[in-house]
Design a protein around this motif. Structure first.
Motif, mmCIF file in Angstrom:
data_model
loop_
_atom_site.group_PDB
_atom_site.id
_atom_site.type_symbol
_atom_site.label_atom_id
_atom_site.label_comp_id
_atom_site.label_asym_id
_atom_site.label_seq_id
_atom_site.Cartn_x
_atom_site.Cartn_y
_atom_site.Cartn_z
ATOM 1 N N TYR A 193 0.818 -1.215 0.000
ATOM 2 C CA TYR A 193 0.000 0.000 0.000
ATOM 3 C C TYR A 193 0.851 1.264 0.000
ATOM 4 O O TYR A 193 0.337 2.370 0.180
ATOM 5 C CB TYR A 193 -0.941 0.008 1.212
ATOM 6 C CG TYR A 193 -0.251 -0.271 2.531
ATOM 7 C CD1 TYR A 193 0.260 0.766 3.306
ATOM 8 C CD2 TYR A 193 -0.094 -1.566 2.983
ATOM 9 C CE1 TYR A 193 0.909 0.519 4.504
ATOM 10 C CE2 TYR A 193 0.554 -1.827 4.188
ATOM 11 C CZ TYR A 193 1.052 -0.789 4.943
ATOM 12 O OH TYR A 193 1.695 -1.044 6.127
ATOM 13 N N ASP A 194 2.173 1.116 -0.207
ATOM 14 C CA ASP A 194 3.035 2.295 -0.196
ATOM 15 C C ASP A 194 2.779 3.204 -1.392
ATOM 16 O O ASP A 194 3.158 4.364 -1.373
ATOM 17 C CB ASP A 194 4.508 1.879 -0.177
ATOM 18 C CG ASP A 194 4.835 0.827 -1.218
ATOM 19 O OD1 ASP A 194 4.458 -0.342 -1.011
ATOM 20 O OD2 ASP A 194 5.449 1.178 -2.243
ATOM 21 N N PHE A 195 2.107 2.674 -2.422
ATOM 22 C CA PHE A 195 1.802 3.476 -3.617
ATOM 23 C C PHE A 195 0.363 3.977 -3.605
ATOM 24 O O PHE A 195 -0.156 4.430 -4.619
ATOM 25 C CB PHE A 195 2.045 2.665 -4.891
ATOM 26 C CG PHE A 195 1.720 1.198 -4.745
ATOM 27 C CD1 PHE A 195 0.437 0.770 -4.443
ATOM 28 C CD2 PHE A 195 2.709 0.252 -4.894
ATOM 29 C CE1 PHE A 195 0.131 -0.558 -4.282
ATOM 30 C CE2 PHE A 195 2.418 -1.103 -4.736
ATOM 31 C CZ PHE A 195 1.125 -1.505 -4.438
ATOM 32 N N PHE A 196 -0.291 3.907 -2.453
ATOM 33 C CA PHE A 196 -1.674 4.365 -2.314
ATOM 34 C C PHE A 196 -1.732 5.480 -1.273
ATOM 35 O O PHE A 196 -1.143 5.355 -0.194
ATOM 36 C CB PHE A 196 -2.569 3.198 -1.872
ATOM 37 C CG PHE A 196 -3.991 3.586 -1.611
ATOM 38 C CD1 PHE A 196 -4.856 3.868 -2.667
ATOM 39 C CD2 PHE A 196 -4.474 3.691 -0.307
ATOM 40 C CE1 PHE A 196 -6.171 4.233 -2.424
ATOM 41 C CE2 PHE A 196 -5.782 4.055 -0.062
ATOM 42 C CZ PHE A 196 -6.637 4.324 -1.120
ATOM 43 N N PRO A 197 -2.428 6.598 -1.554
ATOM 44 C CA PRO A 197 -2.458 7.742 -0.617
ATOM 45 C C PRO A 197 -3.370 7.501 0.579
ATOM 46 O O PRO A 197 -4.386 8.173 0.772
ATOM 47 C CB PRO A 197 -2.948 8.894 -1.499
ATOM 48 C CG PRO A 197 -3.750 8.241 -2.570
ATOM 49 C CD PRO A 197 -3.095 6.917 -2.836
ATOM 50 N N LEU A 198 -2.983 6.561 1.415
ATOM 51 C CA LEU A 198 -3.806 6.136 2.543
ATOM 52 C C LEU A 198 -4.139 7.278 3.489
ATOM 53 O O LEU A 198 -5.270 7.411 3.967
ATOM 54 C CB LEU A 198 -3.071 5.018 3.294
ATOM 55 C CG LEU A 198 -3.778 4.399 4.492
ATOM 56 C CD1 LEU A 198 -5.049 3.676 4.065
ATOM 57 C CD2 LEU A 198 -2.842 3.451 5.234
ATOM 58 N N GLN A 199 -3.139 8.120 3.776
ATOM 59 C CA GLN A 199 -3.361 9.185 4.757
ATOM 60 C C GLN A 199 -4.355 10.240 4.272
ATOM 61 O O GLN A 199 -4.853 11.035 5.081
ATOM 62 C CB GLN A 199 -2.021 9.855 5.098
ATOM 63 C CG GLN A 199 -0.967 8.913 5.671
ATOM 64 C CD GLN A 199 -1.393 8.309 6.998
ATOM 65 O OE1 GLN A 199 -2.207 8.874 7.708
ATOM 66 N NE2 GLN A 199 -0.837 7.157 7.333
ATOM 67 N N SER A 200 -4.641 10.253 2.965
ATOM 68 C CA SER A 200 -5.563 11.256 2.427
ATOM 69 C C SER A 200 -7.004 10.762 2.366
ATOM 70 O O SER A 200 -7.900 11.510 1.972
ATOM 71 C CB SER A 200 -5.116 11.666 1.012
ATOM 72 O OG SER A 200 -3.840 12.275 1.054
ATOM 73 N N VAL A 201 -7.228 9.518 2.752
ATOM 74 C CA VAL A 201 -8.580 8.973 2.733
ATOM 75 C C VAL A 201 -9.387 9.546 3.892
ATOM 76 O O VAL A 201 -8.864 9.747 4.997
ATOM 77 C CB VAL A 201 -8.535 7.425 2.827
ATOM 78 C CG1 VAL A 201 -9.937 6.839 2.917
ATOM 79 C CG2 VAL A 201 -7.797 6.843 1.625
ATOM 80 N N SER A 202 -10.657 9.799 3.657
ATOM 81 C CA SER A 202 -11.533 10.334 4.697
ATOM 82 C C SER A 202 -11.506 9.455 5.941
ATOM 83 O O SER A 202 -11.467 8.227 5.845
ATOM 84 C CB SER A 202 -12.970 10.406 4.167
ATOM 85 O OG SER A 202 -13.889 10.584 5.227
ATOM 86 N N PRO A 203 -11.549 10.061 7.126
ATOM 87 C CA PRO A 203 -11.571 9.275 8.365
ATOM 88 C C PRO A 203 -12.831 8.428 8.514
ATOM 89 O O PRO A 203 -12.900 7.563 9.379
ATOM 90 C CB PRO A 203 -11.470 10.328 9.470
ATOM 91 C CG PRO A 203 -11.926 11.594 8.838
ATOM 92 C CD PRO A 203 -11.512 11.514 7.401
ATOM 93 N N ARG A 204 -13.820 8.654 7.669
ATOM 94 C CA ARG A 204 -15.058 7.879 7.733
ATOM 95 C C ARG A 204 -15.083 6.740 6.703
ATOM 96 O O ARG A 204 -16.117 6.148 6.455
ATOM 97 C CB ARG A 204 -16.263 8.797 7.539
ATOM 98 C CG ARG A 204 -16.416 9.837 8.646
ATOM 99 C CD ARG A 204 -17.702 10.636 8.501
ATOM 100 N NE ARG A 204 -18.874 9.777 8.580
ATOM 101 C CZ ARG A 204 -19.413 9.330 9.717
ATOM 102 N NH1 ARG A 204 -18.871 9.660 10.877
ATOM 103 N NH2 ARG A 204 -20.489 8.569 9.695
#
Length: 312
Positions: free
Chosen positions: A88-99
């Motif tokens: 998942y290092d190539f996926f913007p995980l931290q930018s996903v909504s907290p919901r």
């Protein structure tokens, strides 16, 4: 406890697929077949034009740019995003909504990757050291699904296995170490750990000049785990060996030293494939769905609603 069946209201699923164009038909066919048997009304959209009606996103993140993925995940507040990949290092995980719940295909690649690892380890032990695996000291970095299956197979063949696990409990019957320096004496070293800020360059120049002479490194995780320049020097000067399915960059240029050094085998990110059916990550997606529908905590969680959870 969070009620995971909130995504399953009214026995419906509204899903958007984001994959290469050639993969849509077989994926959609299998999904419809699975959900129809369970009496679930599924609505599927697909492609790079994303509307606002879908609740869930099933994406192959490695096939799309970081910028495009950001645009997609910010298009709306998704209920659930599932990655077709284990990494998942190539996926913007931290930018996903907290919901938004985010899960990954945590298990699908364990068998093919372990098969690749075992083949490389056996080839080295048989053709280079002429010993076989019985009694050989082998280090495994990472103890996720790939690490667990690989360790099990190696133990069955009589190898002396040591697992590097920086966090987590001890493993009954297996020697667990917490520092990479505790693997300096192993004869083969398997990298099966996610890429993150702590694992970048875990196999560095200091390790490569101090490790077992003629060490064989097998990397099926990420190229960034190894200092490649230092690896070239170690192969040339110390006789180290390596089997690399991942490199920096990918694919590795044909004139790169690692492609032409004796003792180094480079494959072009093929370790995740085994057999004619390459859509086995679907099974992870369906298992996550089935678990949530039952109201239970699903496997493969990367990000819970309102909190981040990443398992090393």
């Amino acid at each position: 406890m969070e009620n995971y069946n909130l995504l399953m209201l009214d026995r419906k699923l509204s899903l958007h697929l984001l994959f290469p164009d050639s993969e849509y038909e077989p994926i959609e066919e299998r999904l419809r077949s699975h959900f129809e048997l369970k009496g679930i009304d599924i609505s599927i959209s697909k492609g790079t034009e994303i509307g606002t009606r879908s609740d869930c996103l099933f994406i192959a993140p490695h096939e799309f740019s970081w910028e495009f993925q950001l645009k997609c995940i910010q298009k709306k507040e998704w209920n659930w995003i599932h990655l077709s990949t284990a990494g998942y290092d190539f996926f913007p995980l931290q930018s996903v909504s907290p919901r938004t719940l985010v899960t990954r295909s945590w298990k699908a690649y364990a068998q093919p990757l372990s098969e690749y690892i075992l083949r490389a380890a056996l080839n080295h032990a048989g053709n280079i050291t002429k010993t076989g695996l019985r009694g050989q000291k082998i280090g495994v970095v990472g103890y996720g699904e790939v690490g667990r299956l690989t360790v099990h197979l190696l133990l069955q063949l009589g190898a002396q296995v040591r697992v590097l696990r920086k966090s987590g409990a001890e493993i009954p019957g297996i020697r667990v170490v917490r520092k990479v320096q505790d693997l300096l004496d192993v004869e083969q070293l398997i990298l099966a750990i996610p890429l993150n800020s702590e694992s970048v360059g875990i196999i560095d120049k200091n390790f490569l000049i101090s490790c077992h002479e003629k060490l064989h490194i097998i990397n099926v995780a990420r190229g960034e785990l190894i200092d490649q320049d230092a690896l070239v020097e170690a192969v040339q000067n110390r006789g180290l060996n390596a089997t690399l399915d991942v490199t920096v960059p990918e694919p590795l240029p044909h004139d790169h030293p690692l492609r032409n050094l004796k003792g180094v085998v480079v494959t072009n990110h093929i370790a995740w494939k085994s057999g004619l059916d390459i859509f086995y990550p679907l099974q992870d997606f369906l298992e996550v769905w089935d678990t949530m529908r039952a109201g239970n905590i699903p496997p493969g969680i990367l990000k819970k609603r309102e909190a981040i959870l990443v398992e090393a």
